[in-house]
Enzyme design. Sequence first.
Site, PDB file in Angstrom:
ATOM      1  N   LEU A 160      33.177  33.887  26.022  1.00 28.15           N
ATOM      2  CA  LEU A 160      34.577  33.234  25.606  1.00 28.15           C
ATOM      3  C   LEU A 160      34.590  31.883  25.541  1.00 28.15           C
ATOM      4  O   LEU A 160      35.056  31.126  24.705  1.00 28.15           O
ATOM      5  CB  LEU A 160      35.658  33.849  26.269  1.00 28.15           C
ATOM      6  CG  LEU A 160      36.078  35.321  25.771  1.00 28.15           C
ATOM      7  CD1 LEU A 160      37.428  35.559  26.601  1.00 28.15           C
ATOM      8  CD2 LEU A 160      36.273  35.418  24.302  1.00 28.15           C
ATOM      9  N   CYS A 161      33.934  31.200  26.703  1.00 25.86           N
ATOM     10  CA  CYS A 161      34.114  29.791  26.812  1.00 25.86           C
ATOM     11  C   CYS A 161      33.144  29.035  25.667  1.00 25.86           C
ATOM     12  O   CYS A 161      33.556  27.944  25.489  1.00 25.86           O
ATOM     13  CB  CYS A 161      33.816  29.317  28.353  1.00 25.86           C
ATOM     14  SG  CYS A 161      32.402  30.428  29.028  1.00 25.86           S
ATOM     15  N   THR A 162      32.187  29.604  25.279  1.00 25.03           N
ATOM     16  CA  THR A 162      31.269  29.230  24.471  1.00 25.03           C
ATOM     17  C   THR A 162      32.203  28.986  23.007  1.00 25.03           C
ATOM     18  O   THR A 162      32.155  28.079  22.405  1.00 25.03           O
ATOM     19  CB  THR A 162      30.004  29.801  23.985  1.00 25.03           C
ATOM     20  OG1 THR A 162      29.319  29.817  25.409  1.00 25.03           O
ATOM     21  CG2 THR A 162      29.051  29.317  23.146  1.00 25.03           C
TER      22      THR A 162
END
Lengths: 183, 483
Positions: free
Chosen positions: B210-212
């Site tokens: 998700l952080c990507t």
Amino acid sequence: MIRLFKVKEKQKEDAENSRGVVPVKKQSAGELRLQKDITELNLPDSCNITFPNGKDDLMNFEISIKPDGGYYKDGTFLFSFEVPPIYPHDAPRVKCKTKVFHPNIDLEGNVCLNVLREDWKPVLNINTIIYGLYHLFTEPNCEDPLNHDAADMLRDHPHVFEANVRMALEGGYIGDEYFESCM
Amino acid sequence: MADSIVTPSRSRDLDKLLLRPGNLVGPTFEPGVELRDDLREYARILVVGAGGLGCELLKDLALSGFKNLEVIDMDRIEVSNLNRQFLFRVEDVGKPKAEVAAKRVMERVSGVNIVPHFCRIEDKEIEFYNDFNIIVLGLDSIEARSYINAVACGFLEYDSDDKPREETIKPMVDGGTEGFKGHARVIVPGVTPCFECTIWLFPPQVKFPLCTLAETPRNAAHCIEYAHLIKWDEVHSGKAFDADDPEHMKWVYSEAVKRAELFGIPGVTYSLTQGVVKNIIPAIASTNAIISAACALETLKIASGCSKTLSNYLTYNGVEGLHIKVTEFVRDKDCLVCGSGVLIELDTSVTLEKVFSISLGSAVTSGLNIIVDYHKFGLVCVLVLGVEFIHQLEQHPKLLLSKASVTHRGKNLYMQAPPVLEEMTRSNLSLPLYDLMGKIPKDIVHVTGTTDKHDKKTSCLRKLRVAFKGIDGVTDMDMAGGA
Ligand SMILES: [Zn+2]
């Protein structure tokens, strides 16, 4: 097998009325594996599990985490788990239901935890995820940010971050965002 | 039926397979006109899915001499289906696939009867699936395969020697395609590996961190997943995203385009958005045709015995050159879905508390399946899954299972842990298992607990076949209803 089909068809005609059909709920292999995971849960004292839909729906449950150290000490954070029928082939969907100012959890409750997505493997279990979540509170990580403001603040001004988190835990504003008390 | 001998079948070539003896035939093959007629009369085939594979399957099966076909599919026809789902026309867009597919094949192949079911596979009663002799799968999701597999394996019964009872076997033929690749397999529950035995064959879906997505998108798929997984929730708080709603899909597409522009990433299109969000891999008509042909042929072979069946997994790969391979996978003997379960036989005179400490001990040697003796009414045996009983199990030297938790048909009868569930299920401890199981003469129960294997504690999940003696066979009306 055609002979067998034929026999069965005849039997079916004979037995059409005498058959007492018992409605069956199909239990997926995922549910069974989850049941095993659940009975083997080894939760830290600061974590608690509840089943909002009662004892027969283990596929939806909630975990509350109350970190006993770090920036988030004494806050209580609630996570919802939604386990897919093909668990453990697929990871559970996990959301944080408590609004929190955290570099790896956004304000919508999305959680950036590797084992929930890119690093999930069927040998992992619910315990792994809970420990992963717990770890996020004791060691928030500004390398993989989901809440950019929180990550920047933690990296550049840890003391300001700490003060803000404490304030939010008790209920208050960080910038324009209001956080309800979760202590 | 003397005159049927002179009536040539529609397919001269099919006659050659079914009317003449051969050297490579299955063990029960009996060639002749009767076989050909019986296939039409008695073989009832369900096709699951009326998409790319399903259209091919219906056509192939109808042309292979089957007359009684049914098809189930929950989808409606979309414009993008028309390139390969050849039974559909532009004017069919928006109509249920199952209904149109059934109608078109019946129009073209006389004498064939196809009953369409426009609904989800889960909407049908389990008994619906028991009416078919063979279930043919033309699906694109693991979830749906897993469900049908569980249903079909659920009909399987074992005899007291742990041999599958032939009349309870519900064969499945499963096809699947992804672009230039495909597979066809024959699943004979209790004989060949079921879908769950080999679920590891399916690679896990690629999921981006998700952080990507939130921070460092690098390609078009990242932008689409950002709009789908993060932006959607941000804007539509609480409203669930529905991949089958075109408005939702368009919204995600337009947000993905904005995102892509912001980061200077090319390549976001509407069809890619659909592909990424619904995890669709481009379908190739010819791959579907090849895989369907293999599946229809296996179906014919299972039903008629005119040749030995595929054993048991065919892979087709047309990505680089052409490669076809057959692999014989083996069953997982402990498979919770198709395995036989734990067997223990008991003397009726033994009290139940004692029964259980003996039975679970002897299960170490006998392997699979529990039969709990149940005295006739009056002399009610109570299975006490109590603390007393469980404590006893832990003390027993040959103990198989300690800390047992018990589930029956999705109902948790007793859970050792966590405390919140233990508390909710504790009151069941004093009730007879027979009552808890809805007064069914025999059924499957699942047990989790700890086993002592070679002085090493390992956790395990076991399937038990519980049968209550004395009330087997014909059931009274009292019992048939369940709880
Ligand atoms: Zn299996």
